[in-house]
Design a protein around this motif. Sequence first.
Motif, PDB file in Angstrom:
ATOM      1  N   GLY A  63       0.789  -1.221   0.000  1.00 23.23           N
ATOM      2  CA  GLY A  63       0.000   0.000   0.000  1.00 23.23           C
ATOM      3  C   GLY A  63       0.823   1.274   0.000  1.00 23.23           C
ATOM      4  O   GLY A  63       0.343   2.328   0.426  1.00 23.23           O
ATOM      5  N   GLU A  64       2.059   1.212  -0.504  1.00 22.07           N
ATOM      6  CA  GLU A  64       2.903   2.403  -0.594  1.00 22.07           C
ATOM      7  C   GLU A  64       2.413   3.301  -1.729  1.00 22.07           C
ATOM      8  O   GLU A  64       1.842   2.830  -2.720  1.00 22.07           O
ATOM      9  CB  GLU A  64       4.363   1.999  -0.814  1.00 22.07           C
ATOM     10  CG  GLU A  64       4.933   1.205   0.342  1.00 22.07           C
ATOM     11  CD  GLU A  64       6.315   0.652   0.086  1.00 22.07           C
ATOM     12  OE1 GLU A  64       6.861  -0.036   0.972  1.00 22.07           O
ATOM     13  OE2 GLU A  64       6.865   0.922  -1.005  1.00 22.07           O
ATOM     14  N   ARG A  65       2.638   4.600  -1.587  1.00 18.37           N
ATOM     15  CA  ARG A  65       2.126   5.557  -2.569  1.00 18.37           C
ATOM     16  C   ARG A  65       2.801   5.385  -3.930  1.00 18.37           C
ATOM     17  O   ARG A  65       4.009   5.200  -4.016  1.00 18.37           O
ATOM     18  CB  ARG A  65       2.357   6.995  -2.101  1.00 18.37           C
ATOM     19  CG  ARG A  65       1.393   7.467  -1.021  1.00 18.37           C
ATOM     20  CD  ARG A  65       1.350   8.972  -0.972  1.00 18.37           C
ATOM     21  NE  ARG A  65       2.685   9.555  -0.891  1.00 18.37           N
ATOM     22  CZ  ARG A  65       2.990  10.772  -1.355  1.00 18.37           C
ATOM     23  NH1 ARG A  65       2.068  11.499  -1.937  1.00 18.37           N
ATOM     24  NH2 ARG A  65       4.212  11.232  -1.222  1.00 18.37           N
ATOM     25  N   MET A  66       2.002   5.463  -5.009  1.00 17.64           N
ATOM     26  CA  MET A  66       2.536   5.482  -6.364  1.00 17.64           C
ATOM     27  C   MET A  66       2.441   6.922  -6.877  1.00 17.64           C
ATOM     28  O   MET A  66       1.395   7.392  -7.296  1.00 17.64           O
ATOM     29  CB  MET A  66       1.753   4.535  -7.274  1.00 17.64           C
ATOM     30  CG  MET A  66       2.179   4.596  -8.741  1.00 17.64           C
ATOM     31  SD  MET A  66       3.925   4.212  -9.000  1.00 17.64           S
ATOM     32  CE  MET A  66       3.898   2.440  -8.725  1.00 17.64           C
ATOM     33  N   THR A  67       3.538   7.653  -6.781  1.00 14.49           N
ATOM     34  CA  THR A  67       3.575   9.047  -7.190  1.00 14.49           C
ATOM     35  C   THR A  67       3.943   9.165  -8.663  1.00 14.49           C
ATOM     36  O   THR A  67       4.345   8.194  -9.311  1.00 14.49           O
ATOM     37  CB  THR A  67       4.601   9.824  -6.355  1.00 14.49           C
ATOM     38  OG1 THR A  67       5.910   9.307  -6.631  1.00 14.49           O
ATOM     39  CG2 THR A  67       4.317   9.682  -4.864  1.00 14.49           C
ATOM     40  N   ARG A  68       3.836  10.391  -9.185  1.00 10.75           N
ATOM     41  CA  ARG A  68       4.213  10.647 -10.570  1.00 10.75           C
ATOM     42  C   ARG A  68       5.697  10.356 -10.792  1.00 10.75           C
ATOM     43  O   ARG A  68       6.086   9.795 -11.824  1.00 10.75           O
ATOM     44  CB  ARG A  68       3.911  12.104 -10.939  1.00 10.75           C
ATOM     45  CG  ARG A  68       4.209  12.438 -12.398  1.00 10.75           C
ATOM     46  CD  ARG A  68       3.905  13.889 -12.702  1.00 10.75           C
ATOM     47  NE  ARG A  68       4.745  14.782 -11.906  1.00 10.75           N
ATOM     48  CZ  ARG A  68       4.676  16.108 -11.947  1.00 10.75           C
ATOM     49  NH1 ARG A  68       3.771  16.694 -12.710  1.00 10.75           N
ATOM     50  NH2 ARG A  68       5.476  16.841 -11.200  1.00 10.75           N
ATOM     51  N   ASP A  69       6.527  10.726  -9.817  1.00  3.17           N
ATOM     52  CA  ASP A  69       7.961  10.475  -9.947  1.00  3.17           C
ATOM     53  C   ASP A  69       8.263   8.973 -10.002  1.00  3.17           C
ATOM     54  O   ASP A  69       9.128   8.533 -10.757  1.00  3.17           O
ATOM     55  CB  ASP A  69       8.720  11.105  -8.774  1.00  3.17           C
ATOM     56  CG  ASP A  69       8.923  12.602  -8.950  1.00  3.17           C
ATOM     57  OD1 ASP A  69       8.556  13.116 -10.028  1.00  3.17           O
ATOM     58  OD2 ASP A  69       9.441  13.236  -8.015  1.00  3.17           O
ATOM     59  N   LYS A  70       7.538   8.209  -9.210  1.00  2.00           N
ATOM     60  CA  LYS A  70       7.750   6.759  -9.244  1.00  2.00           C
ATOM     61  C   LYS A  70       7.368   6.180 -10.598  1.00  2.00           C
ATOM     62  O   LYS A  70       8.064   5.324 -11.147  1.00  2.00           O
ATOM     63  CB  LYS A  70       6.945   6.076  -8.140  1.00  2.00           C
ATOM     64  CG  LYS A  70       7.567   6.152  -6.764  1.00  2.00           C
ATOM     65  CD  LYS A  70       6.760   5.324  -5.780  1.00  2.00           C
ATOM     66  CE  LYS A  70       7.355   5.381  -4.384  1.00  2.00           C
ATOM     67  NZ  LYS A  70       6.568   4.596  -3.407  1.00  2.00           N
ATOM     68  N   ALA A  71       6.238   6.644 -11.143  1.00  3.81           N
ATOM     69  CA  ALA A  71       5.794   6.147 -12.444  1.00  3.81           C
ATOM     70  C   ALA A  71       6.791   6.521 -13.545  1.00  3.81           C
ATOM     71  O   ALA A  71       7.126   5.703 -14.406  1.00  3.81           O
ATOM     72  CB  ALA A  71       4.413   6.710 -12.771  1.00  3.81           C
ATOM     73  N   LEU A  72       7.275   7.773 -13.518  1.00  6.80           N
ATOM     74  CA  LEU A  72       8.254   8.221 -14.503  1.00  6.80           C
ATOM     75  C   LEU A  72       9.548   7.427 -14.373  1.00  6.80           C
ATOM     76  O   LEU A  72      10.154   7.015 -15.374  1.00  6.80           O
ATOM     77  CB  LEU A  72       8.529   9.712 -14.330  1.00  6.80           C
ATOM     78  CG  LEU A  72       9.591  10.318 -15.253  1.00  6.80           C
ATOM     79  CD1 LEU A  72       9.203  10.128 -16.716  1.00  6.80           C
ATOM     80  CD2 LEU A  72       9.795  11.799 -14.932  1.00  6.80           C
ATOM     81  N   ALA A  73       9.974   7.198 -13.157  1.00  4.77           N
ATOM     82  CA  ALA A  73      11.189   6.424 -12.938  1.00  4.77           C
ATOM     83  C   ALA A  73      11.034   4.999 -13.477  1.00  4.77           C
ATOM     84  O   ALA A  73      11.979   4.447 -14.052  1.00  4.77           O
ATOM     85  CB  ALA A  73      11.530   6.390 -11.449  1.00  4.77           C
ATOM     86  N   ALA A  74       9.855   4.421 -13.297  1.00  7.73           N
ATOM     87  CA  ALA A  74       9.618   3.074 -13.813  1.00  7.73           C
ATOM     88  C   ALA A  74       9.742   3.037 -15.332  1.00  7.73           C
ATOM     89  O   ALA A  74      10.328   2.109 -15.903  1.00  7.73           O
ATOM     90  CB  ALA A  74       8.233   2.594 -13.386  1.00  7.73           C
ATOM     91  N   VAL A  75       9.211   4.067 -16.001  1.00  7.03           N
ATOM     92  CA  VAL A  75       9.327   4.157 -17.464  1.00  7.03           C
ATOM     93  C   VAL A  75      10.788   4.277 -17.876  1.00  7.03           C
ATOM     94  O   VAL A  75      11.244   3.650 -18.842  1.00  7.03           O
ATOM     95  CB  VAL A  75       8.508   5.348 -17.999  1.00  7.03           C
ATOM     96  CG1 VAL A  75       8.787   5.577 -19.480  1.00  7.03           C
ATOM     97  CG2 VAL A  75       7.023   5.113 -17.772  1.00  7.03           C
ATOM     98  N   MET A  76      11.553   5.091 -17.144  1.00  2.00           N
ATOM     99  CA  MET A  76      12.978   5.257 -17.451  1.00  2.00           C
ATOM    100  C   MET A  76      13.742   3.953 -17.274  1.00  2.00           C
ATOM    101  O   MET A  76      14.643   3.626 -18.054  1.00  2.00           O
ATOM    102  CB  MET A  76      13.573   6.354 -16.576  1.00  2.00           C
ATOM    103  CG  MET A  76      13.042   7.744 -16.884  1.00  2.00           C
ATOM    104  SD  MET A  76      13.640   9.011 -15.736  1.00  2.00           S
ATOM    105  CE  MET A  76      15.385   9.040 -16.160  1.00  2.00           C
TER     106      MET A  76
END
Length: 278
Positions: free
Chosen positions: A255-268
């Motif tokens: 249940g950890e937060r999925m932030t915009r930075d996390k999503a962008l980092a995953a794409v990178m």
Amino acid sequence: MSFWVLLAVLGAAFLHALWNALIKLGTSKIGAMVILSVAEIPIGLAIAASRPLPAAEVWPWVIAAGCTHFFYKTFLTFAYDRGDLSRVYPIARGAAPMIVALVGAALLSDAITTMQYAGIGLLAAGIALMARGVFTDGESRKLLPFALGSAVATAAYTLIDGLGARVSGDAVAYVAWVFVVDGLIFTLGMTALRGRSVYPSSPKAWAMGSFASLASYGAYAISIWAMTIAPIAVVAALRETSILFAVLIGWLWFGERMTRDKALAAVMIVAGVITTRL
């Protein structure tokens, strides 16, 4: 690197993220890691029994790997006591490929192309963005020295294991004996430091720790095998896609937060993996 080796390394990355999640899930991180280490010993011995005994020149590599794994596990468990899976894991795993690539370029004969180095760099940038929350989201900065210590130990055992498996000529046997030595060193070391209280009494904890140990062996064995037929730095970089799996596990399971930075980092990170394949 062939397509099937790529899939195998990605599978190893998932298994690595899974066993880290199981360690993080335990109430006592050190206790969970001790259970994992105890389980490593019979697993390693069972597999080693089916293989020829390693030659004398292999044992220094096995012992060196066991020693570096002790520091890796110790730093990692201390970091998990102080931070979330989706923050500790990227930092702990993220710096290692850079160290491996730099040392590998200087000391090893592996041929790494400019495109592959670009992919490793993009992967590192995604990992750095993933870890940014330590500074921006008010998370404990006490996790940083332990996570970075784990990264240094990871880089050390990656190089040791890649070279040791090549000297051995039998990656399966090499990994099995590293498991035995690693399990003994960590178990005895933590018993000396913490006493018998370090061993959890819950049967569920032992079952979970043993399963984590099996996942750890699968991740480890696949990666070492891949390093015998592909450049060490590239395999090490692809293993870091485990960060993507860890973030998803942290989000969906913990249940950890999925932030915009996390999503962008995953794409990178995914882009970095693709680039290393070009």
